[in-house]
Write a protein that holds these residues in place. Structure first.
Motif, PDB file in Angstrom:
ATOM      1  N   ALA A  21       0.843  -1.198   0.000  1.00  0.00           N
ATOM      2  CA  ALA A  21       0.000   0.000   0.000  1.00  0.00           C
ATOM      3  C   ALA A  21       0.874   1.243   0.000  1.00  0.00           C
ATOM      4  O   ALA A  21       1.905   1.305   0.669  1.00  0.00           O
ATOM      5  CB  ALA A  21      -0.909   0.007   1.221  1.00  0.00           C
ATOM      6  N   SER A  22       0.472   2.234  -0.771  1.00  0.00           N
ATOM      7  CA  SER A  22       1.254   3.473  -0.854  1.00  0.00           C
ATOM      8  C   SER A  22       0.330   4.672  -0.808  1.00  0.00           C
ATOM      9  O   SER A  22      -0.886   4.566  -1.012  1.00  0.00           O
ATOM     10  CB  SER A  22       2.073   3.504  -2.147  1.00  0.00           C
ATOM     11  N   GLY A  23       0.902   5.822  -0.535  1.00  0.00           N
ATOM     12  CA  GLY A  23       0.175   7.064  -0.673  1.00  0.00           C
ATOM     13  C   GLY A  23       0.077   7.439  -2.144  1.00  0.00           C
ATOM     14  O   GLY A  23       0.660   6.790  -3.015  1.00  0.00           O
ATOM     15  N   VAL A  24      -0.663   8.505  -2.427  1.00  0.00           N
ATOM     16  CA  VAL A  24      -0.858   8.965  -3.799  1.00  0.00           C
ATOM     17  C   VAL A  24      -0.572  10.464  -3.853  1.00  0.00           C
ATOM     18  O   VAL A  24      -0.964  11.215  -2.959  1.00  0.00           O
ATOM     19  CB  VAL A  24      -2.289   8.691  -4.294  1.00  0.00           C
ATOM     20  N   THR A  25       0.131  10.883  -4.898  1.00  0.00           N
ATOM     21  CA  THR A  25       0.475  12.288  -5.067  1.00  0.00           C
ATOM     22  C   THR A  25       0.128  12.754  -6.469  1.00  0.00           C
ATOM     23  O   THR A  25      -0.120  11.945  -7.362  1.00  0.00           O
ATOM     24  CB  THR A  25       1.986  12.521  -4.840  1.00  0.00           C
ATOM     25  N   ILE A  26       0.127  14.051  -6.648  1.00  0.00           N
ATOM     26  CA  ILE A  26       0.088  14.655  -7.977  1.00  0.00           C
ATOM     27  C   ILE A  26       1.331  15.525  -8.105  1.00  0.00           C
ATOM     28  O   ILE A  26       1.555  16.433  -7.289  1.00  0.00           O
ATOM     29  CB  ILE A  26      -1.186  15.485  -8.207  1.00  0.00           C
TER      30      ILE A  26
END
Length: 214
Positions: A62-67
């Motif tokens: 599981a990972s975080g999400v960025t833009i």
């Protein structure tokens, strides 16, 4: 690798692609690497795992999400006023070093957004919150006007778009670019950052968005 070694590496890279290497108050654009027909193994070798198996197993992480966003490049802003800011949804982001403060993200060598970020020489990492799945989907679409209807302001150090209502943001200049198979490993030096200090993160796990459970 120390700071001096990393600096020497990026200078060698910039010279190899014909980019200027002198320091200055404005970031030098970083030319995107060419996109050859990349292979992880030689022609006479067999890949140890299939792409499907690779995705299935790594999907358990599981990972975080960025833009990742960048302003119009200096030459583009002057010569092509129709080209706006650049941005793409990025799952492969991580902190790298405390001293100096460095972060990294990975981008596919086939990305059409990366060359625009490279020309700008700077970027802002916008860390998404649990309710921003639709925003992530909008920036994952290729060829669309990703910033349509999206409120943002210039990040303080680089002018990269800092999206409104994100839990945290990190404003960076490109420090180095390394090859990693069919991806590029981009290292950024942190110039400014901030966080709202509240709200759960948006998570990505096994191909779906999720959030922390109580």
């Amino acid at each position: 690798m120390g700071h001096a070694g990393m600096a020497a590496t990026v200078v060698r890279y910039l010279r190899s692609v014909g980019s200027p290497t002198s320091a200055g108050p404005e970031p030098d654009p970083v030319d995107a690497l060419p996109r050859p027909d990349l292979r992880a193994v030689g022609e006479d070798e067999r890949a140890p795992v299939s792409p499907a198996e690779f995705r299935a197993v790594l999907g358990n992480f599981a990972s975080g999400v960025t833009i990742i966003t960048a302003p119009p490049a200096r030459d583009a802003a002057a010569g092509d006023p129709g080209e706006g800011p650049a941005g793409f949804a990025c799952q492969s982001f991580a902190s790298l070093s405390l001293d100096p403060p460095l972060v990294t993200f990975m981008v596919a060598r086939t990305s059409t957004t990366w060359p625009r970020i490279a020309r700008a020489g700077v970027f802002c990492v916008n860390i998404l919150g649990a309710e921003q799945g639709e925003l992530c989907r909008a920036f994952a679409v290729s060829g669309a006007d990703k910033f349509a209807g999206v409120s943002h302001r210039p990040a303080p150090a680089t002018g990269s778009p800092q999206l409104e209502d994100v839990p945290a943001w990190i404003d960076c200049r490109i420090q180095a670019v390394h090859t990693g198979g069919d991806h590029l490993i981009v290292v950024g030096r942190v110039e400014a950052m901030g966080a709202a200090g509240e709200g759960d993160p948006l998570l990505f796990h096994k191909g779906r968005f999720g959030r922390l459970a109580d």
